[in-house]
Design an enzyme around this catalytic site. Structure first.
Site, PDB file in Angstrom:
ATOM      1  N   HIS A 156      -0.037  46.610 -21.233  1.00 12.19           N
ATOM      2  CA  HIS A 156      -0.665  46.369 -22.523  1.00 12.19           C
ATOM      3  C   HIS A 156      -0.060  45.085 -23.098  1.00 12.19           C
ATOM      4  CE1 HIS A 156      -2.487  50.484 -23.374  1.00 12.19           C
ATOM      5  NE2 HIS A 156      -1.801  50.679 -22.251  1.00 12.19           N
ATOM      6  N   PRO A 157      -0.832  44.314 -23.854  1.00 15.29           N
ATOM      7  CA  PRO A 157      -0.266  43.099 -24.457  1.00 15.29           C
ATOM      8  C   PRO A 157       0.670  43.446 -25.604  1.00 15.29           C
ATOM      9  CG  PRO A 157      -2.504  43.421 -25.231  1.00 15.29           C
ATOM     10  CD  PRO A 157      -2.262  44.483 -24.189  1.00 15.29           C
TER      11      PRO A 157
END
Length: 236
Positions: free
Chosen positions: A100-101
Protein backbone atom coordinates in the site's frame (compact mmCIF):
# COMPACT_ATOMS: atom_id res chain seq x y z
CA UNK A 1 -26.84 -10.90 -0.19
CA UNK A 2 -26.80 -13.52 -2.94
CA UNK A 3 -23.03 -13.17 -3.27
CA UNK A 4 -22.61 -13.57 0.49
CA UNK A 5 -24.68 -16.76 0.48
CA UNK A 6 -22.66 -18.08 -2.45
CA UNK A 7 -19.41 -17.47 -0.54
CA UNK A 8 -20.81 -19.33 2.47
CA UNK A 9 -21.75 -22.20 0.15
CA UNK A 10 -18.21 -22.35 -1.22
CA UNK A 11 -16.87 -22.55 2.35
CA UNK A 12 -18.91 -25.63 3.17
CA UNK A 13 -16.42 -28.18 4.64
CA UNK A 14 -17.58 -31.00 2.36
CA UNK A 15 -17.28 -28.81 -0.73
CA UNK A 16 -13.84 -27.61 0.40
CA UNK A 17 -12.68 -31.22 0.75
CA UNK A 18 -14.02 -32.14 -2.70
CA UNK A 19 -12.36 -29.14 -4.32
CA UNK A 20 -9.11 -29.88 -2.51
CA UNK A 21 -9.15 -33.48 -3.68
CA UNK A 22 -9.95 -32.53 -7.27
CA UNK A 23 -7.37 -29.74 -7.42
CA UNK A 24 -4.79 -31.96 -5.75
CA UNK A 25 -5.28 -34.69 -8.33
CA UNK A 26 -4.88 -32.19 -11.17
CA UNK A 27 -1.76 -30.73 -9.57
CA UNK A 28 -0.12 -34.12 -9.04
CA UNK A 29 -0.93 -35.22 -12.58
CA UNK A 30 0.45 -32.01 -14.06
CA UNK A 31 3.72 -32.50 -12.14
CA UNK A 32 3.76 -36.29 -12.22
CA UNK A 33 7.42 -36.48 -13.23
CA UNK A 34 8.68 -34.10 -10.54
CA UNK A 35 8.12 -36.17 -7.39
CA UNK A 36 5.79 -33.54 -6.00
CA UNK A 37 4.23 -34.23 -2.59
CA UNK A 38 1.21 -32.26 -1.37
CA UNK A 39 -0.97 -32.51 1.71
CA UNK A 40 -4.54 -31.29 2.33
CA UNK A 41 -5.96 -28.14 0.71
CA UNK A 42 -2.88 -27.03 -1.24
CA UNK A 43 -3.34 -24.40 -3.94
CA UNK A 44 -0.57 -23.79 -6.46
CA UNK A 45 -1.18 -21.59 -9.48
CA UNK A 46 0.91 -19.84 -12.10
CA UNK A 47 3.99 -21.42 -10.58
CA UNK A 48 7.03 -23.24 -11.96
CA UNK A 49 8.17 -26.13 -9.75
CA UNK A 50 11.45 -28.00 -9.53
CA UNK A 51 11.94 -31.56 -8.29
CA UNK A 52 11.10 -33.16 -4.92
CA UNK A 53 9.06 -30.30 -3.46
CA UNK A 54 6.73 -30.80 -0.49
CA UNK A 55 3.77 -28.61 0.47
CA UNK A 56 1.92 -29.25 3.73
CA UNK A 57 -1.70 -28.49 4.75
CA UNK A 58 -3.36 -25.24 3.66
CA UNK A 59 -0.45 -23.89 1.67
CA UNK A 60 -1.06 -21.39 -1.13
CA UNK A 61 1.57 -20.54 -3.74
CA UNK A 62 0.74 -18.09 -6.53
CA UNK A 63 2.82 -16.71 -9.40
CA UNK A 64 6.09 -18.12 -8.11
CA UNK A 65 9.14 -20.00 -9.26
CA UNK A 66 10.27 -22.71 -6.84
CA UNK A 67 13.54 -24.63 -7.15
CA UNK A 68 14.10 -28.24 -6.12
CA UNK A 69 14.03 -29.88 -2.68
CA UNK A 70 11.92 -27.14 -1.07
CA UNK A 71 9.37 -27.76 1.64
CA UNK A 72 6.68 -25.33 2.78
CA UNK A 73 4.97 -25.95 6.12
CA UNK A 74 1.27 -25.60 6.88
CA UNK A 75 -0.80 -22.42 6.59
CA UNK A 76 1.82 -20.52 4.61
CA UNK A 77 0.95 -18.14 1.77
CA UNK A 78 3.52 -17.20 -0.87
CA UNK A 79 2.87 -14.83 -3.77
CA UNK A 80 5.08 -13.39 -6.50
CA UNK A 81 8.32 -14.94 -5.29
CA UNK A 82 11.36 -16.60 -6.77
CA UNK A 83 12.64 -19.33 -4.45
CA UNK A 84 15.89 -21.24 -4.83
CA UNK A 85 16.59 -24.89 -3.99
CA UNK A 86 16.96 -26.68 -0.64
CA UNK A 87 14.88 -24.10 1.24
CA UNK A 88 13.00 -24.78 4.48
CA UNK A 89 9.94 -22.58 4.97
CA UNK A 90 8.09 -22.75 8.28
CA UNK A 91 4.42 -22.67 9.20
CA UNK A 92 2.12 -19.62 9.11
CA UNK A 93 4.46 -17.55 6.95
CA UNK A 94 3.29 -14.71 4.71
CA UNK A 95 5.57 -13.91 1.79
CA UNK A 96 4.96 -11.25 -0.87
CA UNK A 97 1.38 -10.17 -0.21
CA UNK A 98 1.38 -6.77 -1.87
CA UNK A 99 1.92 -3.14 -0.90
CA UNK A 100 0.00 0.00 0.00
CA UNK A 101 1.30 3.54 -0.60
CA UNK A 102 2.44 5.31 2.54
CA UNK A 103 2.87 8.81 1.05
CA UNK A 104 -0.51 9.08 -0.71
CA UNK A 105 -3.42 10.90 0.93
CA UNK A 106 -4.99 7.50 1.70
CA UNK A 107 -3.68 3.94 1.85
CA UNK A 108 -7.10 2.57 0.89
CA UNK A 109 -6.89 0.71 -2.46
CA UNK A 110 -10.15 2.07 -3.92
CA UNK A 111 -8.33 5.39 -4.50
CA UNK A 112 -5.37 4.06 -6.49
CA UNK A 113 -6.24 0.54 -7.71
CA UNK A 114 -8.82 -0.74 -10.21
CA UNK A 115 -8.68 -4.28 -8.82
CA UNK A 116 -11.74 -3.68 -6.60
CA UNK A 117 -10.37 -5.40 -3.51
CA UNK A 118 -13.12 -3.68 -1.52
CA UNK A 119 -15.93 -4.23 -4.07
CA UNK A 120 -15.61 -0.82 -5.72
CA UNK A 121 -12.88 1.40 -7.14
CA UNK A 122 -12.91 5.16 -7.69
CA UNK A 123 -10.27 5.01 -10.43
CA UNK A 124 -10.24 3.41 -13.87
CA UNK A 125 -6.49 2.71 -13.96
CA UNK A 126 -3.84 1.84 -11.41
CA UNK A 127 -1.87 4.69 -9.88
CA UNK A 128 0.44 2.62 -7.67
CA UNK A 129 2.48 -0.56 -8.17
CA UNK A 130 0.86 -2.84 -5.61
CA UNK A 131 2.81 -6.01 -6.29
CA UNK A 132 6.55 -6.45 -5.93
CA UNK A 133 8.78 -9.50 -6.20
CA UNK A 134 10.40 -11.43 -3.37
CA UNK A 135 13.63 -13.28 -4.16
CA UNK A 136 14.71 -16.07 -1.82
CA UNK A 137 18.08 -17.68 -2.46
CA UNK A 138 19.19 -21.27 -2.00
CA UNK A 139 19.56 -23.13 1.32
CA UNK A 140 17.47 -20.52 3.15
CA UNK A 141 15.74 -21.42 6.41
CA UNK A 142 12.65 -19.35 7.20
CA UNK A 143 11.17 -19.94 10.65
CA UNK A 144 7.49 -20.07 11.55
CA UNK A 145 5.29 -16.97 11.58
CA UNK A 146 7.65 -14.94 9.40
CA UNK A 147 6.41 -12.13 7.17
CA UNK A 148 8.51 -11.08 4.19
CA UNK A 149 7.43 -7.89 2.47
CA UNK A 150 7.52 -7.23 -1.26
CA UNK A 151 10.75 -6.28 -3.08
CA UNK A 152 12.96 -8.04 -0.53
CA UNK A 153 15.88 -10.31 -1.47
CA UNK A 154 17.05 -13.05 0.90
CA UNK A 155 20.63 -14.17 0.21
CA UNK A 156 21.83 -17.77 -0.08
CA UNK A 157 22.28 -19.62 3.19
CA UNK A 158 20.43 -17.03 5.28
CA UNK A 159 18.31 -17.82 8.35
CA UNK A 160 15.16 -15.86 9.25
CA UNK A 161 14.23 -16.30 12.92
CA UNK A 162 10.67 -17.24 13.82
CA UNK A 163 8.25 -14.33 14.05
CA UNK A 164 10.43 -11.89 12.12
CA UNK A 165 9.07 -9.22 9.80
CA UNK A 166 11.56 -8.73 6.98
CA UNK A 167 11.29 -5.37 5.24
CA UNK A 168 14.77 -5.10 3.69
CA UNK A 169 17.33 -7.30 1.97
CA UNK A 170 19.13 -10.03 3.94
CA UNK A 171 22.79 -10.78 3.24
CA UNK A 172 23.95 -14.31 2.33
CA UNK A 173 24.64 -16.57 5.31
CA UNK A 174 23.34 -14.03 7.81
CA UNK A 175 20.89 -14.61 10.65
CA UNK A 176 18.18 -11.99 11.18
CA UNK A 177 15.27 -11.69 13.56
CA UNK A 178 12.84 -9.28 15.18
CA UNK A 179 10.25 -6.71 14.10
CA UNK A 180 11.51 -5.28 11.87
CA UNK A 181 14.14 -7.93 11.24
CA UNK A 182 17.68 -6.92 12.17
CA UNK A 183 21.03 -8.56 11.57
CA UNK A 184 22.01 -10.82 14.49
CA UNK A 185 25.19 -12.43 13.18
CA UNK A 186 26.73 -14.24 10.25
CA UNK A 187 26.75 -18.03 10.26
CA UNK A 188 30.46 -18.12 9.35
CA UNK A 189 33.37 -15.75 9.00
CA UNK A 190 33.43 -13.39 6.02
CA UNK A 191 36.32 -15.39 4.50
CA UNK A 192 34.36 -18.62 4.69
CA UNK A 193 31.22 -17.01 3.30
CA UNK A 194 33.13 -15.74 0.26
CA UNK A 195 34.31 -19.27 -0.46
CA UNK A 196 30.84 -20.74 0.06
CA UNK A 197 29.52 -18.25 -2.49
CA UNK A 198 31.89 -19.86 -4.98
CA UNK A 199 30.95 -23.37 -3.84
CA UNK A 200 27.25 -23.26 -4.85
CA UNK A 201 26.66 -26.83 -3.68
CA UNK A 202 22.92 -26.54 -4.46
CA UNK A 203 23.83 -26.65 -8.15
CA UNK A 204 25.58 -30.01 -7.80
CA UNK A 205 24.02 -33.19 -9.13
CA UNK A 206 22.50 -35.71 -6.73
CA UNK A 207 25.38 -38.11 -7.36
CA UNK A 208 27.87 -35.52 -6.13
CA UNK A 209 25.76 -34.80 -3.03
CA UNK A 210 25.63 -38.49 -2.13
CA UNK A 211 29.36 -38.90 -2.66
CA UNK A 212 30.13 -35.92 -0.43
CA UNK A 213 27.65 -36.35 2.40
CA UNK A 214 30.45 -35.92 4.93
CA UNK A 215 30.41 -32.19 4.19
CA UNK A 216 26.77 -32.00 5.34
CA UNK A 217 26.56 -34.30 8.35
CA UNK A 218 28.57 -32.49 11.04
CA UNK A 219 29.74 -29.06 12.18
CA UNK A 220 33.17 -29.88 10.78
CA UNK A 221 31.80 -30.29 7.28
CA UNK A 222 32.48 -26.72 6.18
CA UNK A 223 36.05 -26.86 7.47
CA UNK A 224 36.59 -30.22 5.76
CA UNK A 225 35.31 -28.86 2.47
CA UNK A 226 37.61 -25.84 2.66
CA UNK A 227 40.61 -28.01 3.47
CA UNK A 228 39.93 -30.19 0.48
CA UNK A 229 39.21 -27.44 -2.01
CA UNK A 230 41.06 -24.36 -0.78
CA UNK A 231 43.96 -25.89 1.19
CA UNK A 232 43.13 -23.85 4.27
CA UNK A 233 42.59 -24.96 7.85
CA UNK A 234 40.73 -23.68 10.90
CA UNK A 235 39.49 -20.46 9.35
CA UNK A 236 35.90 -20.63 10.56
Amino acid sequence: MIRGLFILFLKNPILIWCRSFYNGCKLLWRHRYKNLKIHYNVHIGGTILGMYNTFYDNVEVRNCSVGSHVYVSQNTIISNATIGSFCSIGANCKIGLGKHPINYLSTYPAFYSNRKQSQISFVKENHFEEIGRVVIGNDVWIGSNVTILDDVTIGNGAIIAAGAVVNKDVSPYSIVGGIPARHIKFRFSIEVIEKLKQFKWWEKEEKWLLENLNFFTSEKGVDEYLKKNFDETNII
